[in-house]
Design an enzyme around this catalytic site. Structure first.
Site, PDB file in Angstrom:
ATOM      1  N   HIS A 354     132.175 -25.210   6.488  1.00 12.37           N
ATOM      2  CA  HIS A 354     132.372 -24.829   7.889  1.00 12.37           C
ATOM      3  C   HIS A 354     133.809 -24.919   8.366  1.00 12.37           C
ATOM      4  CE1 HIS A 354     128.087 -24.595   9.096  1.00 12.37           C
ATOM      5  NE2 HIS A 354     127.926 -25.510   8.160  1.00 12.37           N
ATOM      6  N   LYS A 545     134.842 -25.205  24.339  1.00 12.25           N
ATOM      7  CA  LYS A 545     134.713 -25.577  22.921  1.00 12.25           C
ATOM      8  C   LYS A 545     135.386 -26.927  22.769  1.00 12.25           C
ATOM      9  CE  LYS A 545     137.013 -21.688  22.042  1.00 12.25           C
ATOM     10  NZ  LYS A 545     136.358 -20.966  20.989  1.00 12.25           N
ATOM     11  N   ARG A 546     135.252 -27.553  21.583  1.00 15.13           N
ATOM     12  CA  ARG A 546     136.000 -28.782  21.346  1.00 15.13           C
ATOM     13  C   ARG A 546     137.483 -28.542  21.608  1.00 15.13           C
ATOM     14  NH1 ARG A 546     133.134 -33.321  19.221  1.00 15.13           N
ATOM     15  NH2 ARG A 546     135.192 -34.267  19.148  1.00 15.13           N
ATOM     16  N   LYS A 551     142.572 -24.464  18.160  1.00 11.05           N
ATOM     17  CA  LYS A 551     141.856 -23.563  19.063  1.00 11.05           C
ATOM     18  C   LYS A 551     142.762 -23.088  20.204  1.00 11.05           C
ATOM     19  CE  LYS A 551     137.411 -25.831  18.010  1.00 11.05           C
ATOM     20  NZ  LYS A 551     136.487 -24.804  17.498  1.00 11.05           N
ATOM     21  N   THR A 653     130.868 -19.673  17.432  1.00 12.50           N
ATOM     22  CA  THR A 653     129.553 -19.199  17.849  1.00 12.50           C
ATOM     23  C   THR A 653     129.522 -19.080  19.374  1.00 12.50           C
ATOM     24  OG1 THR A 653     128.804 -21.490  17.692  1.00 12.50           O
ATOM     25  CG2 THR A 653     128.169 -20.016  15.890  1.00 12.50           C
ATOM     26  N   LYS A 657     127.793 -16.292  22.000  1.00 12.99           N
ATOM     27  CA  LYS A 657     126.995 -16.596  23.199  1.00 12.99           C
ATOM     28  C   LYS A 657     127.591 -15.919  24.422  1.00 12.99           C
ATOM     29  CE  LYS A 657     126.116 -20.913  20.937  1.00 12.99           C
ATOM     30  NZ  LYS A 657     126.688 -22.254  20.674  1.00 12.99           N
TER      31      LYS A 657
HETATM   32  C1  26V Z   1     133.774 -33.219  10.320  1.00 13.59           C
HETATM   33  C2  26V Z   1     133.472 -34.510  10.595  1.00 13.59           C
HETATM   34  C3  26V Z   1     134.221 -35.525   9.901  1.00 13.59           C
HETATM   35  C4  26V Z   1     133.602 -36.877  10.003  1.00 13.59           C
HETATM   36  C5  26V Z   1     133.133 -37.199  11.357  1.00 13.59           C
HETATM   37  C6  26V Z   1     132.118 -36.214  11.841  1.00 13.59           C
HETATM   38  C7  26V Z   1     132.486 -34.832  11.513  1.00 13.59           C
HETATM   39  C8  26V Z   1     131.817 -33.825  12.132  1.00 13.59           C
HETATM   40  C9  26V Z   1     132.128 -32.525  11.843  1.00 13.59           C
HETATM   41  C10 26V Z   1     133.111 -32.218  10.950  1.00 13.59           C
HETATM   42  C11 26V Z   1     133.462 -30.819  10.617  1.00 13.59           C
HETATM   43  C12 26V Z   1     133.380 -29.919  11.747  1.00 13.59           C
HETATM   44  C13 26V Z   1     133.208 -28.561  11.237  1.00 13.59           C
HETATM   45  C14 26V Z   1     132.705 -27.619  12.286  1.00 13.59           C
HETATM   46  O1  26V Z   1     132.072 -27.957  13.258  1.00 13.59           O
HETATM   47  N1  26V Z   1     133.000 -26.383  12.038  1.00 13.59           N
HETATM   48  C15 26V Z   1     132.606 -25.318  12.915  1.00 13.59           C
HETATM   49  O2  26V Z   1     131.402 -24.792  12.375  1.00 13.59           O
HETATM   50  C16 26V Z   1     130.897 -23.749  13.179  1.00 13.59           C
HETATM   51  C17 26V Z   1     129.565 -23.347  12.586  1.00 13.59           C
HETATM   52  O3  26V Z   1     129.735 -22.801  11.333  1.00 13.59           O
HETATM   53  C18 26V Z   1     131.886 -22.599  13.220  1.00 13.59           C
HETATM   54  O4  26V Z   1     131.387 -21.605  14.060  1.00 13.59           O
HETATM   55  C19 26V Z   1     133.250 -23.080  13.727  1.00 13.59           C
HETATM   56  O5  26V Z   1     134.193 -22.050  13.640  1.00 13.59           O
HETATM   57  C20 26V Z   1     133.698 -24.276  12.922  1.00 13.59           C
HETATM   58  O6  26V Z   1     134.869 -24.845  13.490  1.00 13.59           O
END
Ligand code: 26V
Length: 809
Positions: A354, A545-546, A551, A653, A657
């Site tokens: 992701h 978004k975050r 971003k 995503t 939306k």
């Molecule tokens: C990494 C970590 C590291 C440890 C702590 C918890 C945690 C939680 C999430 C992540 C990775 C985040 C990756 C993410 O959310 N990617 C997003 O995924 C979406 C669905 O595929 C995509 O639409 C976004 O572009 C992408 O940033």
């Protein structure tokens, strides 16, 4: 017969009253909104329960092949409206609660969000469950039942403050505790080798208890199951301390075990290198694998055909330890020969990446893994040895190739690379948009792609139209129902038919007035949560978004300040009134992201209180962004900001939306924006800025942000205003660091390189907005062409091309 008097509705009313009396424990006349929420939920729950039992028994009888979606995060939001719609109870429930002088919206708002995720990855998992249920896919989601979900965000004098989210404090009516389903999960200790048998002598054990959420499908009685695990200390553990009266110690020991499922790690994109996080990952994976194998053996009596009946999907690398765990269970517990187990393993797993952000790639120190999961480390070493032996034959003598492929990073402290483990252990690996999937094989996974080109594929993300159109935008949903029928909810391509209405002025006016009403609702929400009054007649420009540097919320702020300065320079020009709306959370330790939130607030107070500006420009930050807040924002947006540096946003995503609700996108050539453009057409989207190859070329050629500062007068004025303290007069140096990171720190995400193109494109946005009929038409074209972005399409493709599960057309 009018629905008011229909037998069904009457019986629903009495069912609600009965629940109030017998289950919630209040008299119908004293029931509060929360009591009613619980009563309505109980009525729906009973029907969900029946559907769950039916689905399970059918899937068992047909010995169905199932998919198990392993994910650390499921960002579900509220369940009530979705469940009522799926069960066809919305109308009846609405009538039932109005008897008590409340509206259904008031009742549903009493439910806390299940915020068991950070952002895109977690919300995608929730949309996928909805689609799996709707497509009737035999499926389970597996995750953790966090006691505390994503932190709640408060803003105090412009600064983000995080509060815990005790979403389970008053219980949730939507979970089914499965008292009889629990598994032990072991940690630590050492490994004893007896001949060629390995025995894991663990030194700690915790129990995983199952809690199910039933995920209803739409236009089907099929459901999916979200099984979440809670960590509980084993019963025998604290007995001794309790018996000797040492309650303090007893509680400490219990907490040491149970803290595994306490909190969601509130970080996106930077891995939390903490032991507890590794324990969480292994905890839910170990419980899920036991549950899956137990079900398989019950149905099939053997593990030999495991991969014929079971697909396990890794949602990013967070559950990647499942590869080693499955090998351990098959070989150590079931005595299967290694080679046979390895074939099953590869045929069972698939993995989605992701993010390309290198800092987000999970690795665990070998020493930590040795300490927490010693047997798994041995297994990873063996997988690695056999893999590298094979790879060496592919490119003999190329040591660089081998060291990049290795599951162990040997540079510095040795670390296990979870992405490499996921790729080696899976038969398919996918990215989440066409561009992202291409970049994966060209960049971070290029060595693996050279070895196994067929393993890599693309699955462009999607969103569920049930939540993001039908539920969030009832006005537009009703217009669609009336115009093209109701099938679009499960066949989103049907939206294409509204293109026939483009020149129908009556339709267009209705479409526009629905948007106006959604904007009024959003304006009321903004007033309630920020105290800022905005006019729904302005263009609503939305970036939600975050908060993350890539971003580029900061680029958006640069544009807002440019516009502010231009308004002051020429106040009587024909300005298109605009409200720039932000929402999003910053990881609590992410200093720059928090500084951007503060800057938004500082700039907002100056602009919003400047009498020379009035309604020409407003800047607002809606606090505590989450699923339910998004459901209010998406339908009220005119413009969708998707402005990441090209090549950094895997998919997005929120972009889908917003477009589905009629917002026009202003965006870079990045992630799924590219596919949105292909679907809606170049004239109906505003694309600007450097493209990915240009970003890469500029980086290689030596990017000089200062050049842009020196050559662009308005950019210079904006940056000087920020760094000179115009928006932080009480502390003029507050943003010097932020500006310096652009001018002197290399401007990693190339805001200055894209600034001019962005500002010029915003002027084109104004030009179009001045022609309301034209704008409405393009907005309609966006809605009409979003069929491809239903998560039903995505899940059907996963089922067909990765999981090998037939879906009825
Ligand atoms: C990494 C970590 C590291 C440890 C702590 C918890 C945690 C939680 C999430 C992540 C990775 C985040 C990756 C993410 O959310 N990617 C997003 O995924 C979406 C669905 O595929 C995509 O639409 C976004 O572009 C992408 O940033």
């Amino acid at each position: 017969m009018s629905p008011d008097t229909s037998a069904e509705i009457t019986s629903l009313r009495s069912a609600i009253d009965e629940q109030l009396l017998k289950n919630v424990g209040v008299s119908t006349k004293d029931a509060t909104q929360t009591d009613l929420m619980k009563a309505v939920a109980q009525v729906a729950r009973a029907q969900l329960s029946e559907r769950w039992v039916d689905t399970q028994s059918k899937d068992r009888d047909t010995k169905a092949r199932r998919v198990y979606y392993l994910s650390m995060e499921f960002l579900i939001g509220r369940t009530m409206s979705n469940a009522l719609a799926a069960l066809n109870l919305t109308e009846g429930a609405a009538k039932g609660v109005t008897e008590h002088a409340h509206t259904l919206e008031e009742i549903t708002a009493r439910e806390p969000d299940a915020a068991l995720g950070n952002g895109g990855l977690g919300r995608l998992a929730a949309c996928f469950l909805d689609s799996m249920a709707t497509l009737g896919l035999p499926s389970f989601g597996y995750g953790i039942r966090y006691e505390y979900g994503m932190f709640a965000q408060d803003i105090v004098r412009g600064t983000q403050i995080e509060y815990p989210d005790p979403w389970l404090a008053d219980g949730t009516p939507w979970e089914f505790p499965r008292a009889d389903i629990s598994f032990p999960v072991c940690f630590g200790g050492w490994v004893e080798h007896l001949g060629d048998k390995a025995v894991w002598r663990h030194n700690a054990e915790v129990v995983a208890k199952a809690y199910d959420m039933v995920i209803p499908g739409h236009a089907t009685k099929k459901v999916s199951t979200l099984r979440l695990w809670k960590a509980v200390a084993p019963a025998h553990l604290d007995l001794h301390a309790f018996n000797t009266g040492d309650y303090g110690r007893a509680a400490t020991v219990k907490n040491e075990f149970e803290n595994i499922s306490w909190v969601l790690y509130p970080n996106d994109s930077t891995p939390a290198g903490r032991e507890l996080r590794l324990r969480q990952e292994y905890f839910f994976v170990a419980a899920s694998v036991q549950d899956i194998l137990q079900r398989h053996i019950l149905e099939h009596g053997t593990l030999k055909n495991l991969s014929e009946k079971v697909a396990m999907h890794l949602n990013d690398t967070h559950p990647a330890i499942a590869v080693a765990e499955l090998m351990r269970v098959l070989c150590d517990a079931h005595n299967m020969p290694w080679a046979e187990a390895w074939t099953l393993c590869k045929n069972t797993f698939s993995y989605t990446n992701h993010t390309l952000m290198p800092e987000a790639l999970e690795t665990w120190p070998v020493s930590l893994m040795q300490h927490v999961l010693p047997r798994h480390l041995e297994i990873i070493f063996r997988i690695n040895a056999e893999f590298l032996e094979m790879a060496a034959k592919f490119r003999p003598g190329d040591n660089g190739f081998l060291s990049r492929l290795s599951l162990i990073d040997e540079g510095g402290e040795r670390r296990v690379r979870m992405a490499n483990l996921s790729i080696v252990g899976s038969h398919k690996v996918n990215g989440v948009s066409a561009l992202h999937s291409d970049l994966l094989v060209q960049t971070i996974f290029s060595d693996f792609a050279a070895l196994w080109p067929d393993r890599f594929t693309n699955m462009t993300n999607g969103v569920t139209p049930r939540r993001w159109l039908s539920q969030a935008n009832p006005g537009l949903a009703a217009l669609l129902d009336k115009t093209i029928g109701t099938k679009w909810r499960t066949k989103l391509d049907e939206l294409k038919q509204i293109e026939a209405q483009l020149d129908n002025s009556a339709f267009r006016e209705e479409f526009t007035s629905i948007k106006r009403a959604n904007k009024a609702r959003l304006a009321a929400y903004i007033l309630e949560t920020t105290g800022i009054k905005v006019s729904p007649d302005s263009l609503f420009d939305v970036q939600v978004k975050r908060i993350h540097e890539y971003k580029r919320q900061l680029l958006n702020v640069l544009h807002v300040i440019t516009r502010y300065q231009d308004i002051l320079a020429d106040p009587s020009a024909d300005w298109v009134p605009r409200v720039t709306i932000f929402a999003g959370k910053a990881a609590s330790s992410y200093v720059s992201a928090k500084s951007i939130i503060r800057l938004i607030h500082d700039v907002g107070s100056v602009i919003n209180n400047d009498p020379r500006v009035g309604d020409k420009l407003k800047l607002v930050f809606i606090p505590n962004y989450g699923v339910s807040v998004a459901e209010i924002i998406m339908p009220g947006a005119d413009l969708s900001e998707q402005i990441s540096t090209a090549g950094t946003e895997a998919s997005g995503t929120g972009n889908m939306k917003l477009a589905l609700n009629g917002a026009l996108t202003i965006g870079t050539d990045d992630g799924a924006n590219i596919e949105i453009r292909e679907n809606v057409g170049d004239d109906n989207i505003f694309i600007f800025g450097l493209k990915t190859p240009e970003v890469l070329a500029l980086k290689r050629g030596g990017y000089q942000p200062m050049r842009h500062y020196e050559s662009n007068q308005s950019l210079k004025a904006v940056l000087d205003a920020i760094s000179g303290g115009q928006f932080s007069p009480d502390e003029p140096g507050r943003y010097r660091g932020l500006v310096d990171s652009l001018l002197w720190g290399g401007d990693h995400y190339m805001l200055l390189a894209d600034y001019e193109s962005y500002v010029t494109t915003q002027i084109k946005v104004d030009e179009l907005y001045r022609q309301p009929a034209e704008w409405a038409k393009r907005s309609m074209i966006n809605v009409a062409n979003m069929g491809a972005f239903s998560s039903d399409r995505t899940i059907a493709a996963y089922a067909d091309e990765i999981w090998g599960i037939p879906v009825a057309p």
